[in-house]
Design an enzyme around this catalytic site. Structure first.
Site, PDB file in Angstrom:
ATOM      1  N   CYS A  70      64.248  38.158  53.660  1.00  0.00           N
ATOM      2  CA  CYS A  70      64.579  38.152  52.436  1.00  0.00           C
ATOM      3  C   CYS A  70      63.071  37.876  51.742  1.00  0.00           C
ATOM      4  O   CYS A  70      62.131  37.323  52.453  1.00  0.00           O
ATOM      5  CB  CYS A  70      65.248  37.549  51.576  1.00  0.00           C
ATOM      6  SG  CYS A  70      67.231  37.372  52.147  1.00  0.00           S
ATOM      7  N   ASP A 124      24.183  44.692  34.185  1.00  0.00           N
ATOM      8  CA  ASP A 124      24.985  45.685  33.003  1.00  0.00           C
ATOM      9  C   ASP A 124      24.908  45.393  31.913  1.00  0.00           C
ATOM     10  O   ASP A 124      25.060  44.081  31.293  1.00  0.00           O
ATOM     11  CB  ASP A 124      26.413  45.699  33.620  1.00  0.00           C
ATOM     12  CG  ASP A 124      27.087  46.840  32.864  1.00  0.00           C
ATOM     13  OD1 ASP A 124      27.020  48.155  33.049  1.00  0.00           O
ATOM     14  OD2 ASP A 124      27.887  46.357  31.811  1.00  0.00           O
TER      15      ASP A 124
END
Length: 493
Positions: A34, A440
């Site tokens: 599971c 940037d």
């Protein structure tokens, strides 16, 4: 993580979905495995064993749980934030390399021997490359059985099986149901719709999930002909091993709606894997956000919109070309330059819904372009032509198997490549979660507004505490600007 028994037991007992995909729980008394969040009553701890992969569970003789369907859980975040041999091999297996090229092809692309790859995968995942590819084929088979009306013989080969017998045996072994029984159960459960060549499915993710910057970025930078935003969905063409495809991806509260139109159904697992990678759906947002919250100046940004993802790509070479076209120009100008290349050199495709017309041109198609036809500065023409020739001739590899540091070195050696372009490619094409672009302009403005250092060197020093998730910090910093890339477009935009 599967070796930390106490932690795994606690996750299972609390049904903690955050650990789905990290490990799998095998139950000795029932013979099933599971996901940690399985809704059934947790078994006694002494009856649980934990495995690192579904393939390892299957090799140990366990079948998949019919309630929680562990094969549908998100993938392990491990393969996204690592660049070692095992992570690179898992990304290639997810991209279908073993089914197309076999284990020798996998070894050749990684630059290691078959024995080394087998040994390392078994040591960490409890299964070798063939077993891992088989588990993926079983998942693809279940999806096709449950969501399409295709005959079982067609599904056999679409899922990558070599014979109907191996298809039947694998489905029965993994799911404890025959293909016909699986189709009967799936028809009641899924309600999925399928038309000729088109499959609709759900792509799961780990919560929290904030789609605004992810889909906003993809929509705002969409190149006409290969991408569009329509009806609340991001649509684009895909270059796949067996022919072109088109995908439409819709952000929904608990999953991503995915509608795939494929030339050949054998490309379903590859297309799904590439879409998950582009949307960064296998990320671990809890780990990312917890690390970034530790910085008091970033914490308010994380708390405001937790679960941001890094927008990536379905084609690494395409993104590298687009990064060069975007050097020192606006988003609109970069789209215009890319659209011209698409129209002139891209392969035409048919879009059943209209709007999309081409695939992005391959490096081979672009390597012979006339530099005088490019409305770019001469230095950038040289940069672009050098890049596409290096990609076309195999001197530069930018695939899921790439070594991130080696790829950076190769890119930096090309003319016209500086830190901004290299780190942008590392972040969005290579998938390095620690890529960082302190130079940037948007990052520097955001840093100054928050009281962070705004010079690249000082900001890099401060960002050391954000590692290994600096690419996600970039998303939170970018989001302070009121730019289209940070907003989910209106459905009719």
């Amino acid at each position: 993580m599967h070796t930390d028994t106490d932690r795994c037991v606690r996750a299972v007992q609390s049904k903690d979905a955050r650990f789905d995909g990290w490990f799998f729980t095998a139950v000795r008394t029932t013979g099933i495995y599971c996901r940690p969040s399985c809704p059934v009553v947790p078994p006694k701890p002494q009856n649980m064993t934990f495995h690192p992969s579904a393939a390892a569970c299957q090799q140990a003789g366990y079948r998949a749980c019919k309630r929680c369907r562990p094969d549908t859980s998100p993938g392990s975040p491990e393969w996204n934030h690592r660049a070692d041999l095992v992570a690179r091999a898992m990304r290639l297996i997810g991209d279908g390399a073993v089914d197309r090229e076999g284990v020798p092809g996998l070894a050749r692309r990684l630059g290691y021997s078959e024995r080394q790859i087998e040994r390392q995968l078994r040591a960490e995942l409890g299964a070798g490359p063939l077993a891992l590819a088989r588990a993926q084929r079983a998942q693809t088979a279940r999806l096709l059985i449950e969501t399409t009306p295709l005959p079982m013989a067609e599904i056999t080969f679409a899922a990558g099986f070599s014979s109907i017998r191996s298809f039947n045996d694998t489905v029965q072994e993994v799911f404890a149901l025959s293909p016909t029984e699986l189709r009967s159960r799936g028809a009641r459960r899924t309600g999925a719709t399928t038309s000729a060549g088109t499959i609709t499915l759900r792509l799961p993710f780990r919560a929290p999930f904030h789609p605004d910057n992810l889909f906003g970025h993809l929509a705002a930078t969409a190149v006409p002909g290969i991408e569009e935003w329509r009806g609340g969905a991001y649509r684009r063409t895909l270059r796949l091993p067996h022919g072109p495809g088109v995908v439409a991806l819709t952000p929904l509260p608990d999953h991503i709606g995915c509608r795939l139109t494929l030339t050949d159904l054998r490309d379903l697992p590859v297309a799904t894997s590439r879409c998950r990678r582009m949307l960064d759906l296998d990320a671990d947002p809890e780990a990312v956000d917890d690390r970034l919250r530790a910085d008091p100046l970033l914490a308010p940004l994380v708390d405001k919109a937790p679960g941001r993802r890094v927008p990536r790509t379905t084609d690494e070479a395409e993104f590298a070309v687009r990064a060069v076209l975007g050097q020192q120009v606006s988003t609109a100008a970069a789209r215009t330059h890319a659209a011209r290349l698409v129209t002139a050199y891209g392969e035409q495709v048919e879009d059943p819904e209209g709007g999309l017309t081409h695939l992005f041109p391959t490096p081979e198609a672009l390597s012979g372009l006339d530099p005088e036809s490019l409305a770019l500065p001469r230095s950038r023409r040289t940069t672009l032509l050098t890049l596409v020739r290096a990609l076309a001739e195999g001197e530069l590899t930018l695939g899921v198997e790439s070594d991130w540091d080696r790829a950076r070195e190769q890119l930096m050696a090309l003319p016209g490549f500086g830190p901004w372009t290299v780190e942008t490619i590392a972040m969005r094409a290579l998938g390095d979660p620690d890529a960082f672009i302190p130079g940037d302009l948007g990052i520097r403005r955001a840093a100054a507004g928050l009281g962070l250092p705004s010079t690249p060197a000082a900001l890099t020093a401060r960002a050391a505490a954000w590692r290994p998730w600096r690419a996600y910090a970039v998303q939170y910093l970018w989001a302070t600007d009121d730019h289209a890339i940070n907003h989910l477009p209106a459905p009719d935009a």
